[in-house]
Scaffold this motif. Structure first.
Motif, PDB file in Angstrom:
ATOM      1  N   ASN B  37       0.823  -1.219   0.000  1.00 50.12           N
ATOM      2  CA  ASN B  37       0.000   0.000   0.000  1.00 50.12           C
ATOM      3  C   ASN B  37       0.855   1.266   0.000  1.00 50.12           C
ATOM      4  O   ASN B  37       0.438   2.301  -0.501  1.00 50.12           O
ATOM      5  N   ARG B  38       2.041   1.177   0.597  1.00 50.31           N
ATOM      6  CA  ARG B  38       2.931   2.343   0.571  1.00 50.31           C
ATOM      7  C   ARG B  38       3.348   2.678  -0.860  1.00 50.31           C
ATOM      8  O   ARG B  38       3.591   3.833  -1.182  1.00 50.31           O
ATOM      9  N   ILE B  39       3.421   1.656  -1.688  1.00 51.28           N
ATOM     10  CA  ILE B  39       3.862   1.873  -3.070  1.00 51.28           C
ATOM     11  C   ILE B  39       2.666   2.175  -3.974  1.00 51.28           C
ATOM     12  O   ILE B  39       2.686   3.121  -4.765  1.00 51.28           O
ATOM     13  N   LEU B  40       1.622   1.401  -3.813  1.00 51.22           N
ATOM     14  CA  LEU B  40       0.494   1.501  -4.747  1.00 51.22           C
ATOM     15  C   LEU B  40      -0.574   2.503  -4.294  1.00 51.22           C
ATOM     16  O   LEU B  40      -1.270   3.070  -5.120  1.00 51.22           O
ATOM     17  N   PHE B  41      -0.697   2.637  -3.011  1.00 47.75           N
ATOM     18  CA  PHE B  41      -1.699   3.532  -2.424  1.00 47.75           C
ATOM     19  C   PHE B  41      -3.100   3.208  -2.943  1.00 47.75           C
ATOM     20  O   PHE B  41      -3.893   4.091  -3.274  1.00 47.75           O
ATOM     21  N   TYR B 147      13.925   4.196   1.059  1.00 51.05           N
ATOM     22  CA  TYR B 147      14.093   3.712  -0.309  1.00 51.05           C
ATOM     23  C   TYR B 147      13.736   2.235  -0.500  1.00 51.05           C
ATOM     24  O   TYR B 147      13.706   1.765  -1.620  1.00 51.05           O
ATOM     25  N   PHE B 148      13.486   1.542   0.584  1.00 50.97           N
ATOM     26  CA  PHE B 148      12.961   0.175   0.427  1.00 50.97           C
ATOM     27  C   PHE B 148      11.471   0.145   0.730  1.00 50.97           C
ATOM     28  O   PHE B 148      10.674  -0.331  -0.072  1.00 50.97           O
ATOM     29  N   TYR B 149      11.120   0.701   1.898  1.00 50.56           N
ATOM     30  CA  TYR B 149       9.699   0.669   2.296  1.00 50.56           C
ATOM     31  C   TYR B 149       8.920   1.879   1.772  1.00 50.56           C
ATOM     32  O   TYR B 149       7.709   1.935   1.920  1.00 50.56           O
ATOM     33  N   PHE B 150       9.611   2.833   1.177  1.00 51.37           N
ATOM     34  CA  PHE B 150       8.990   4.054   0.642  1.00 51.37           C
ATOM     35  C   PHE B 150       8.132   4.765   1.701  1.00 51.37           C
ATOM     36  O   PHE B 150       7.025   5.221   1.419  1.00 51.37           O
ATOM     37  N   ALA B 151       8.670   4.832   2.880  1.00 57.01           N
ATOM     38  CA  ALA B 151       7.938   5.521   3.957  1.00 57.01           C
ATOM     39  C   ALA B 151       8.050   7.036   3.778  1.00 57.01           C
ATOM     40  O   ALA B 151       9.042   7.527   3.221  1.00 57.01           O
TER      41      ALA B 151
END
Lengths: 317, 189
Positions: B37-41, B147-151
Motif C-alpha cells: 500500500n505504501r507503493i500503490l496507495f 528507499y525500500f519501504y517508501f515511507a
C-alpha cells in the motif's frame, strides 16, 4: 529532454532494484513497524506483526474517495459557510457604524468631560479629595437640553427633592473663577472655622420664618451649583450665627442691578459685616452702618435709598 | 518465538502443506499489505499484489529456504508492487513517495550515458549493502525505510524520534556519500 529524463529514471530504477536485493536481515530490521521513538522494539509476533497505520491510511484513502465523489456538495457547503461568515462580519460592522453614528448625532446626550473631574477637589480650599466619590459630592454634571434649561437646586435635607428656581431672563452664564480666587473669598467669609460649628449648632435651633431653605451644618460654605444662576445671601445675626436667605425674582434683579452699577474702588475692611451676598461667582459683604458693599477688599458706597432697599431685601433691622 | 514460527512455516511450505501458507498469511498479511500500500496507495491493488506474493512464495519455497522470512517476504511484495506500479503509471508519472524516491536516487549515479546493461543487480546490491553496513544503525534504518519501504519522511521522523529536517538532511548526505562510494567502486557510467 525526454531522453535525459529516461536516463535518470533508468538509473534510479537500477538503484531501487538493487536496494530491493539487500540482505533480508537488514530489511527486516529496518521495517518501520519495528521502530518507535528511534528505538528498535523488535518484530511483533503473530497477527499483530503489521502496520497499524495501514488502517489509518485506509481511512484517509476512503475519506479522499468520499471527498472526490461528493466534491460538488462539499464545495457548495463550503461556499455557504463562507457566505454565512462574511455576512456575519458585515452585519457586525454595520451595527458598529450605526452605534457610532448614534453616538455622534446625540449632542444632547454626550457631554464633554474634562480630564480632571471637578468633583475631585474641595471647593473651599482647592485641595484634592482623598477619596473622591461622585455620589457623595453630589456634583454630577448633568446635561440639560438647551431649550429646557432650569435652575435646579438640591434640597440637602431631602436629596431626592429638587427645588426649581425660576428662569433668569437671558442671563449669561457666570464665568467660572479659578480656585485660588474663590478660596480667598471663601476664607475671608468663613473665618477661623470655630464659628462654623457653633453656627451650625445654633442654626438647628433657630426657627426663622423667612428661611425658605434650611441650611445644614455646612450652610456657610457656599455650594457652587446652588449659586450659579441666582443671588444668595447669608445674613450675619447679632449672635454671630449666619442664616441663608434665598433671594429670587425682582429682588434678586434689584440686587444684581445694584452690584452691577457700583464701582468697587476704595479699600475697605469687612469687619462687622451684616450679610454676604453671593452673586456672579463673587461675594459681596454688606455693612449696613457704613452703607458699604465690599468685595475682594474693595468697597463701594451705597446711597441711603439703596441701603434701605438692601436692608429691606435682606431683612436686616 | 518469531524465529520458531517462521521456521515452522518454512518447514510446512517445504513439505508442500497448505497449512504453512495459511499460517504465513495469518502472520504476515497486514505486514505485506502495508508494504504494498505504501507503493500503490490502492487497497484493491495492494490485496492483489499480496495474493500474487503468496503464490510466488509457494512457488519459490522450495527450493529457497529463507533465513529471515519477513525480509524475504518484504522483498517479494515490494518487487511485485513496484511492477504493478510501473504498469499503472507507465503513461503518467508524478506524485507519491515512489516517484519522489526515484527522483532523489537519480542523483546517485554519476555520468550522462545510459546505465550499463551488463551491470548486475546483485553486484550493485552488494556494493550498496557494504556502503550501508559502514553507516550507523540509525542512518541505515532511515535509508532503508525511505528507499525500500517508501515511507514518508514525516513517518520516518516520528518513528525514529527525529525532526523532519534532520531526516531530510541525513538522507541528502547519504545520497551524496553513496554517489562518491559508487564512483570509487567504478560504478560511474
Amino acid at each position: 529532454m525526454k531522453q535525459l529524463d529516461d536516463e535518470k529514471r533508468e538509473k534510479s530504477e537500477k538503484i531501487i532494484d538493487a536496494i530491493g536485493g539487500l540482505p533480508d536481515d537488514m530489511i527486516s530490521k529496518a521495517n518501520p513497524e519495528n521502530w518507535e521513538q528511534g528505538v528498535y522494539i523488535g518484530e511483533k509476533s503473530g497477527i499483530n506483526n503489521s502496520n497499524d497505520s495501514y488502517e489509518d491510511k485506509n481511512k484517509v484513502v476512503l475519506f479522499g474517495e468520499w471527498l472526490l465523489k461528493r466534491r460538488k456538495a462539499v464545495a457548495f457547503v463550503a461556499t455557504l459557510f463562507v457566505c454565512v461568515i462574511v455576512s456575519g462580519v458585515w452585519k457586525l460592522n454595520s451595527m458598529d457604524s450605526k452605534i457610532e453614528e448614534k453616538a455622534n448625532d446625540g449632542d444632547n446626550y454626550v457631554t464633554e468631560q474634562t480630564a480632571e473631574p471637578e468633583s475631585t477637589y474641595y471647593v473651599w480650599d482647592g485641595k484634592k479629595k482623598k477619596h473622591p466619590k461622585k455620589k457623595k459630592t453630589g456634583k454630577h454634571k448633568k446635561t440639560v437640553k438647551k431649550g429646557n434649561r432650569k435652575n435646579i437646586t438640591t434640597n440637602k435635607k431631602h436629596p431626592g427633592k429638587k427645588d426649581v428656581v425660576p428662569d433668569q431672563d437671558e442671563e449669561p452664564a457666570p464665568t467660572m473663577k479659578s480656585y485660588s480666587e474663590d478660596n480667598d473669598t471663601d476664607r475671608k467669609r468663613m473665618g477661623d472655622g470655630a464659628d462654623d460649628n457653633a453656627q451650625s449648632d445654633n442654626e438647628q435651633n433657630s426657627t426663622a420664618p423667612e428661611q425658605t431653605q434650611q441650611p445644614d451644618s455646612k450652610s456657610d460654605k457656599p455650594d457652587k451649583t446652588d449659586t450659579t444662576e441666582s443671588v444668595i445671601a447669608y445674613k450675619n445675626n447679632s449672635d454671630g450665627n449666619r442664616t441663608a436667605i434665598s433671594i429670587s425674582g425682582p429682588e434678586s434683579k434689584k440686587i444684581e442691578n445694584l452690584i452691577d452699577g457700583k464701582k468697587f474702588s476704595s479699600d475697605s475692611d469687612t469687619e462687622g459685616y451684616d450679610a454676604v451676598i453671593k452673586y456672579n461667582g463673587n461675594e459681596y459683604y454688606y455693612i449696613s452702618n457704613t452703607k458699604m458693599l465690599i468685595t475682594s477688599g474693595k468697597g463701594a458706597k451705597l446711597s441711603d435709598s439703596e441701603n434701605a432697599e438692601v436692608k429691606k431685601i435682606l431683612k436686616i433691622d | 518465538m518469531r524465529q520458531d514460527d517462521d521456521i515452522q512455516i518454512v518447514n510446512l511450505l517445504f513439505a508442500r502443506q497448505e497449512s504453512g501458507l495459511k499460517k504465513l498469511e495469518e502472520k504476515y498479511n497486514k505486514y505485506c499489505l502495508t508494504i504494498a500500500n505504501r507503493i500503490l496507495f490502492d487497497n484493491e491493488d495492494s490485496k492483489e499484489c499480496v495474493n500474487d506474493a503468496w503464490l510466488k512464495i509457494w512457488n519459490s519455497i522450495p527450493p529457497n529456504r529463507p533465513e529471515n522470512l519477513a525480509g524475504y517476504l518484504a522483498k517479494i511484495v515490494r518487487n511485485l508492487a513496484l511492477n504493478c506500479y510501473e504498469k499503472k503509471h507507465a503513461a503518467k508519472r508524478g506524485g507519491g513517495q515512489v516517484e519522489m524516491s526515484y527522483d532523489e536516487l537519480s542523483e546517485c549515479m554519476a555520468g550522462k550515458g545510459r546505465v550499463d546493461e551488463n551491470l548486475e543487480k546483485n553486484e550493485l546490491s552488494c556494493i550498496i549493502s557494504k556502503f550501508l553496513k559502514q553507516k550507523g544503525e540509525q542512518k541505515r534504518t532511515i535509508f532503508i525505510q525511505r528507499y525500500f519501504y517508501f515511507a514518508e519522511i514525516s513517518d520516518i521522523a516520528d518513528r525514529m524520534g527525529m525532526k523532519e529536517s534532520s531526516v531530510r538532511s541525513a538522507l541528502s548526505r547519504m545520497r551524496k556519500e553513496l554517489k562518491n562510494y559508487l564512483e570509487q567502486e567504478g560504478i560511474a557510467i
